[in-house]
Design a protein around this motif. Structure first.
Motif, PDB file in Angstrom:
ATOM      1  N   GLY A 120      -5.192  11.315  21.841  1.00  0.00           N
ATOM      2  CA  GLY A 120      -5.776  10.919  20.548  1.00  0.00           C
ATOM      3  C   GLY A 120      -7.295  10.882  20.588  1.00  0.00           C
ATOM      4  O   GLY A 120      -7.925  11.206  21.609  1.00  0.00           O
ATOM      5  N   PHE A 121      -7.875  10.469  19.479  1.00  0.00           N
ATOM      6  CA  PHE A 121      -9.337  10.426  19.308  1.00  0.00           C
ATOM      7  C   PHE A 121      -9.990   9.540  20.375  1.00  0.00           C
ATOM      8  O   PHE A 121     -10.754  10.001  21.235  1.00  0.00           O
ATOM      9  N   LEU A 122      -9.665   8.259  20.372  1.00  0.00           N
ATOM     10  CA  LEU A 122     -10.253   7.342  21.346  1.00  0.00           C
ATOM     11  C   LEU A 122      -9.786   7.707  22.757  1.00  0.00           C
ATOM     12  O   LEU A 122     -10.578   7.738  23.705  1.00  0.00           O
ATOM     13  N   ASP A 147       1.492  10.923  26.356  1.00  0.00           N
ATOM     14  CA  ASP A 147       1.373  11.004  24.884  1.00  0.00           C
ATOM     15  C   ASP A 147       2.546  11.824  24.358  1.00  0.00           C
ATOM     16  O   ASP A 147       3.096  12.658  25.092  1.00  0.00           O
ATOM     17  N   ILE A 148       2.876  11.636  23.072  1.00  0.00           N
ATOM     18  CA  ILE A 148       3.965  12.468  22.516  1.00  0.00           C
ATOM     19  C   ILE A 148       3.505  13.900  22.266  1.00  0.00           C
ATOM     20  O   ILE A 148       4.307  14.772  21.981  1.00  0.00           O
ATOM     21  N   ARG A 149       2.196  14.120  22.336  1.00  0.00           N
ATOM     22  CA  ARG A 149       1.701  15.495  22.158  1.00  0.00           C
ATOM     23  C   ARG A 149       0.602  15.757  23.178  1.00  0.00           C
ATOM     24  O   ARG A 149      -0.020  14.809  23.673  1.00  0.00           O
ATOM     25  N   ASP A 159       7.677   9.947  24.697  1.00  0.00           N
ATOM     26  CA  ASP A 159       7.568   8.837  23.744  1.00  0.00           C
ATOM     27  C   ASP A 159       7.471   7.539  24.543  1.00  0.00           C
ATOM     28  O   ASP A 159       8.274   7.323  25.465  1.00  0.00           O
ATOM     29  N   LEU A 160       6.530   6.683  24.196  1.00  0.00           N
ATOM     30  CA  LEU A 160       6.348   5.468  24.995  1.00  0.00           C
ATOM     31  C   LEU A 160       7.506   4.483  24.876  1.00  0.00           C
ATOM     32  O   LEU A 160       7.557   3.475  25.586  1.00  0.00           O
ATOM     33  N   CYS A 191      -3.584   2.991  24.469  1.00  0.00           N
ATOM     34  CA  CYS A 191      -4.266   3.172  23.179  1.00  0.00           C
ATOM     35  C   CYS A 191      -3.481   4.101  22.265  1.00  0.00           C
ATOM     36  O   CYS A 191      -4.064   4.836  21.472  1.00  0.00           O
ATOM     37  N   ALA A 192      -2.146   4.019  22.365  1.00  0.00           N
ATOM     38  CA  ALA A 192      -1.320   4.842  21.466  1.00  0.00           C
ATOM     39  C   ALA A 192      -0.896   4.004  20.263  1.00  0.00           C
ATOM     40  O   ALA A 192      -0.621   2.812  20.387  1.00  0.00           O
ATOM     41  N   SER A 193      -0.870   4.643  19.109  1.00  0.00           N
ATOM     42  CA  SER A 193      -0.352   3.984  17.901  1.00  0.00           C
ATOM     43  C   SER A 193      -0.118   5.054  16.854  1.00  0.00           C
ATOM     44  O   SER A 193      -0.840   6.052  16.826  1.00  0.00           O
ATOM     45  N   THR A 243      -5.708  -1.399  23.685  1.00  0.00           N
ATOM     46  CA  THR A 243      -6.617  -1.225  22.545  1.00  0.00           C
ATOM     47  C   THR A 243      -5.975  -1.931  21.362  1.00  0.00           C
ATOM     48  O   THR A 243      -4.991  -1.456  20.785  1.00  0.00           O
ATOM     49  N   SER A 244      -6.504  -3.092  21.036  1.00  0.00           N
ATOM     50  CA  SER A 244      -6.016  -3.820  19.865  1.00  0.00           C
ATOM     51  C   SER A 244      -6.936  -3.464  18.699  1.00  0.00           C
ATOM     52  O   SER A 244      -7.456  -2.342  18.632  1.00  0.00           O
ATOM     53  N   TYR A 257       0.671  -1.748   9.741  1.00  0.00           N
ATOM     54  CA  TYR A 257      -0.078  -1.361  10.946  1.00  0.00           C
ATOM     55  C   TYR A 257      -0.678  -2.623  11.575  1.00  0.00           C
ATOM     56  O   TYR A 257      -0.468  -2.902  12.756  1.00  0.00           O
ATOM     57  N   LYS A 293       0.022  -4.609  15.053  1.00  0.00           N
ATOM     58  CA  LYS A 293      -1.052  -4.724  16.059  1.00  0.00           C
ATOM     59  C   LYS A 293      -1.142  -6.186  16.540  1.00  0.00           C
ATOM     60  O   LYS A 293      -1.426  -6.448  17.688  1.00  0.00           O
ATOM     61  N   ILE A 343     -13.837   2.582  14.320  1.00  0.00           N
ATOM     62  CA  ILE A 343     -14.348   3.530  15.325  1.00  0.00           C
ATOM     63  C   ILE A 343     -14.722   4.842  14.637  1.00  0.00           C
ATOM     64  O   ILE A 343     -13.973   5.349  13.800  1.00  0.00           O
TER      65      ILE A 343
END
Ligand SMILES: NC(=O)c1ccc[n+]([C@@H]2O[C@H](COP(=O)([O-])OP(=O)(O)OC[C@H]3O[C@@H](n4cnc5c(N)ncnc54)[C@H](O)[C@@H]3O)[C@@H](O)[C@H]2O)c1
Ligand SMILES: CC(C)=CCC[C@@H](C)[C@H]1CC[C@H]2C3=C(CC[C@]12C)[C@@]1(C)CC[C@H](O)[C@@H](C(=O)O)[C@@H]1CC3
Length: 345
Positions: A19-21, A40-42, A56-57, A76-78, A115-116, A144, A148, A175
């Motif tokens: 992901g981004f972060l 990660d899933i991707r 998948d986590l 940091c997955a969501s 990452t909260s 969401y 969290k 972010i």
């Protein structure tokens, strides 16, 4: 007798590393000499020194194979906040996080950095210089945020010095930076549809926006300070640019940098919020017949029209945190990184 080797402290895993972060974090960890496994899933990129594990986590077995010989895990997955899919958020952020904790303990991981989000205390009303001791939101603004909160409680509650499993949570806010799939692209899309002409409220509301490299810096400091004798075990830390800015000034700087006009006309906050609520209700009622997604959701209007900025004092004292990139530099790098989003491109 075979002895189990203690995993190297420079071997870590980043869950959500595509992901981004996550990707910015992976790049900085490599620079600092860590070897990194991404789960990660991707898989969104390839980099020397990074091993990818696609899964998948919520799948503990898949996680266990990615966590072999890993001493430090960043989670940091969501799912993306915009999806507003309650079941998905509960499955990934709550059940998935329980699975991550179990897998870490079984794999002998010593440190887990979550990452909260600073939004765990935000209810849609003003927060000025909010500290970490603010209570969790009783009425979170969306599913969401609700999940969290549950996720952060699970991770901090799992911290156990006796068992050698240490946890900490980083709460960033807003972010932004190169490759962000959310803030700048949504802003530009709204501008291109001619909907960024208005300022919601009087435009004085201060908000934190955090350049991605500062968020990464906060995560790495937390990981490196996480020791049994440190005060950070089981605690949450706000990480921001420490330069709150009026929401509409930030949006205007990004828009003007990309060649779009800054919003100019003021609309009363309550009126826009009421309209957004009405539109949202309509979209829910009409969902079986027509699918439409309003641009100005009540959540976005609240974020755009209220104060929400947070104190980083605790991170400064316990982690030695100081932003490494100023807001001005961060905005310039961000604008430069989106040539395809420039006006007329
Ligand atoms: N972007 C922000 O402004 C912001 C602010 C505060 C906190 N956060 C938090 O930072 C973290 C990273 O956010 P981001 O902006 O980089 O989002 P992102 O969508 O770019 O990255 C999230 C990653 O998680 C992965 N993922 C989702 N579901 C998964 C699953 N079931 N199993 C494995 N991987 C899965 C996705 O594929 C994606 O690569 C999230 O936890 C988010 O809540 C973001
Ligand atoms: C009014 C309008 C259409 C503005 C466009 C920008 C928004 C898309 C953008 C402004 C503030 C952003 C934000 C988030 C999403 C995108 C915005 C609404 C988050 C809700 C994303 C999830 C994070 O965890 C939140 C956080 O705690 O930092 C973000 C808060 C700011």
């Amino acid at each position: 007798m075979a002895t189990r080797l203690r995993p190297s402290s420079k071997r870590c895993a980043v869950i959500g590393g595509s992901g981004f972060l996550g990707r910015h974090l992976v790049e900085k960890l490599l620079e600092r000499g860590y070897s990194v496994s991404v789960f990660d899933i991707r898989q969104s990129y390839e980099l020397p020194g990074v091993t990818f594990h696609q899964g998948d986590l919520c799948d503990k077995q898949a996680l266990l194979s990615a966590l072999q010989d890993v001493s430090l895990v960043f989670h940091c997955a969501s799912p993306a906040p915009g999806s507003d899919d309650r079941k998905l958020f509960e499955r990934v952020n709550v059940v998935g996080t329980q699975t991550v904790i179990q897998a870490c303990i079984e794999a002998g991981v010593q440190k887990l950095v979550l990452t909260s989000s600073a939004s765990v205390v935000y209810e849609g009303t003003d927060i000025k210089n909010g500290k970490e001791d603010l209570p969790y939101a009783k009425k979170p603004i969306d599913y969401y945020t609700q999940t969290k909160i549950e996720q952060e409680k699970l991770v901090l509650g799992a911290c156990n010095k006796q068992k050698g499993f240490l946890t900490v949570a980083i709460r960033p806010h807003g972010i932004f930076g190169p490759r962000d799939p959310q803030l700048v692209p949504i802003l530009v899309d709204t501008a291109r549809r001619g909907k960024m002409k208005f300022i919601i409220g009087n435009g004085a509301n201060l908000v934190d926006f955090t350049y991605v490299e500062n968020v990464v810096h906060g995560h790495i400091l937390a990981a490196e300070h996480l020791r049994p004798d440190s005060p950070i075990c089981g605690k949450a830390y706000h990480i921001t640019n420490d330069e709150p800015i009026p929401f509409w000034d930030f949006m205007s700087e990004v828009l003007v940098g990309l060649g779009y006009a800054a919003p100019r006309f003021h609309l009363p906050y309550r009126l826009v919020y009421g309209l957004a609520l009405l539109l949202w209700l309509l979209s829910v009622l009409l969902r079986p017949f027509v699918a439409f997604k309003p641009t100005f959701t009540p959540m976005r209007v609240a974020l755009a029209g209220t104060f929400h900025y947070y104190s980083c004092q605790r991170a400064k004292e316990h982690l030695g945190y100081k932003p490494v990139v100023s807001l001005k530099e961060g905005i310039a790098c961000t604008v430069q990184s989106y040539p395809h989003l420039k006006s007329g491109a």
